[in-house]
Design an enzyme around this catalytic site. Structure first.
Site, PDB file in Angstrom:
ATOM      1  CE1 TYR A 147      -3.282   2.927   0.508  1.00  0.00           C
ATOM      2  CE2 TYR A 147      -2.311   3.218   2.682  1.00  0.00           C
ATOM      3  CZ  TYR A 147      -3.147   3.663   1.669  1.00  0.00           C
ATOM      4  OH  TYR A 147      -3.847   4.841   1.815  1.00  0.00           O
ATOM      5  NE  ARG A 162      -2.943   7.797  -3.641  1.00  0.00           N
ATOM      6  CZ  ARG A 162      -3.923   7.368  -2.829  1.00  0.00           C
ATOM      7  NH1 ARG A 162      -5.173   7.290  -3.277  1.00  0.00           N
ATOM      8  NH2 ARG A 162      -3.672   7.000  -1.593  1.00  0.00           N
ATOM      9  CE1 TYR A 178      -4.454   9.938   8.177  1.00  0.00           C
ATOM     10  CE2 TYR A 178      -3.852   8.199   6.650  1.00  0.00           C
ATOM     11  CZ  TYR A 178      -4.793   8.819   7.447  1.00  0.00           C
ATOM     12  OH  TYR A 178      -6.063   8.308   7.494  1.00  0.00           O
ATOM     13  NE  ARG A 180      -9.738  11.523   6.517  1.00  0.00           N
ATOM     14  CZ  ARG A 180      -8.940  10.489   6.724  1.00  0.00           C
ATOM     15  NH1 ARG A 180      -9.235   9.282   6.247  1.00  0.00           N
ATOM     16  NH2 ARG A 180      -7.816  10.634   7.386  1.00  0.00           N
ATOM     17  CD  GLU A 214     -11.234   1.711   3.883  1.00  0.00           C
ATOM     18  OE1 GLU A 214     -10.155   1.559   4.481  1.00  0.00           O
ATOM     19  OE2 GLU A 214     -11.321   1.960   2.677  1.00  0.00           O
TER      20      GLU A 214
HETATM   21  C1  3EB Z   1      -7.635   5.867   6.036  1.00  0.00           C
HETATM   22  O1  3EB Z   1      -8.491   6.595   6.529  1.00  0.00           O
HETATM   23  C2  3EB Z   1      -8.100   4.516   5.595  1.00  0.00           C
HETATM   24  O2  3EB Z   1      -5.348   5.586  -0.065  1.00  0.00           O
HETATM   25  O3  3EB Z   1      -6.948   6.308  -1.348  1.00  0.00           O
HETATM   26  C3  3EB Z   1      -9.342   5.215   2.914  1.00  0.00           C
HETATM   27  C4  3EB Z   1      -9.740   5.829   1.726  1.00  0.00           C
HETATM   28  C5  3EB Z   1      -8.035   4.792   3.053  1.00  0.00           C
HETATM   29  C6  3EB Z   1      -8.821   6.029   0.676  1.00  0.00           C
HETATM   30  C7  3EB Z   1      -6.537   5.838  -0.274  1.00  0.00           C
HETATM   31  C8  3EB Z   1      -7.133   4.987   1.999  1.00  0.00           C
HETATM   32  C9  3EB Z   1      -7.511   5.595   0.826  1.00  0.00           C
HETATM   33  O4  3EB Z   1      -6.448   6.201   5.930  1.00  0.00           O
HETATM   34  C10 3EB Z   1      -7.568   4.098   4.294  1.00  0.00           C
END
Ligand code: 3EB
Length: 331
Positions: A144, A151, A204, A217, A323
């Protein structure tokens, strides 16, 4: 301008597929007619809950053109473009700078951005990212995180915004299959929504990988008089940390509290009403045996109008067990 529908059997599929922009297919074999539509995306994930098939379809109301460009199959009309990229990692060499998955992810996103430039669809409303073995480690990095590197490289190369205004998305692990990315793009910007309970994913810290994920989100996409709401994959993360690592019930509750926070934020930013019960959900579950516990909580929190499909998938952090993503049409 755009409608979303779900079918649980091939028999429920519409006979006339001429208005279907694209279909996400959680099926072992895609029906011939859907393949012929050009933008059916196969996702190698078992559907739980007694269902063997699930199709999520995006319907347009104007005539569509279907084309292929490089590794992308796409359909579009004057307002919207839906595309699917399928890339076999084995085509990409491993180098000191990049794993095959990182190179494939970068190539997929670069191809998508080039296509959208050439057709003048500047705004992506939603990305769907699926890859095999999302949690396994190779080249000293979880896959990932390799995907996130590729990306980011594509976003930087195209000088796309990498914070604040990025599309809604999900990223999940399938049991097998190539890197598969779908996208929906338009000609008017969508409104990105963040979650006040969570650090934005693009911010992050580095402990989650050398380059952060790029997604919002949720997003509210304008579609004529109506709009479409896309809830990105939502998990048991508060701040930037995973909460309740070994407790699927608590993770489900926390995820739903996050969904509520995103809906409140969407309401605050648009003045429109958003309720848990107005969304259609896809719930990704790591361990099939957790289905009853998760379903129970979904039913209790969302109520009798719950519309959800439950699919087995690997989630992009190995400590996440569930999720939740969703979509809704708003008038
Ligand atoms: C998170 O909140 C959970 O890498 O495009 C959720 C939605 C998550 C999209 C992405 C990753 C992605 O980090 C993981």
């Amino acid at each position: 301008m755009l409608k979303v529908s779900y079918c649980n059997t091939s028999a429920q599929l519409p006979h006339d597929l001429s208005g279907v922009l694209g279909t996400l297919c959680f099926v072992p074999d895609i029906p011939e007619a859907l393949i012929a539509s050009g933008t059916a995306m196969q996702i190698m994930m078992p559907v739980l809950d007694g269902q063997t098939h699930l199709f999520e379809m995006f319907h347009a109301d104007n005539a569509l053109t279907t084309q292929v460009e490089g590794d992308i199959c796409y359909r579009f009309n004057e307002h919207l473009l839906f595309g699917v990229v399928t890339l076999d990692e084995a085509r990409f060499a491993s180098s000191a700078e990049s794993s095959p998955l990182q190179a494939a992810s970068r190539s997929a996103y670069e191809q998508i951005f080039a296509l959208l430039d050439s057709h003048d669809f500047p705004f992506v409303l939603r990305f769907w990212n699926y890859m095999a073995d999302i949690n396994s480690v190779s080249h000293e990095l979880e896959r990932y995180r390799q995907f996130n590197l590729g990306r980011q490289q594509a976003f930087s190369a195209k000088e796309k915004e990498r914070a604040g205004n990025v599309p809604a998305a999900c990223a999940l692990g399938a049991s097998k299959g190539p890197l598969t990315i779908a996208f929906l793009a338009g000609r008017t910007p969508s409104l990105p929504i963040e979650n006040p309970r969570q650090v934005s994913a693009y911010d992050y810290p580095v402990q989650y990988g050398p380059r952060s994920p790029l997604f919002s989100r949720a997003s509210v996409a304008p579609l004529g008089d109506a709009s479409l709401f896309f809830l990105s994959g939502t998990a048991s993360i508060v701040g930037h940390e995973t909460l309740h690592p070994n407790d699927v019930a608590a993770q489900t509750e926390e995820s739903l509290t996050n969904v509520e926070a995103v809906l409140d934020e969407a309401c605050r930013k648009t003045g429109k009403q958003f309720e848990l019960a107005s969304l259609d959900y896809i719930v990704y579950i790591r361990h099939p045996t957790d289905l009853p516990a998760i379903k129970n909580i979904m039913e209790r929190r969302i109520g009798p109008n719950l519309k959800a499909a439950y699919v087995q998938a690997d989630i992009c952090r190995s400590d996440l067990l569930v999720e939740i993503e969703g979509s809704a049409e708003l008038s």
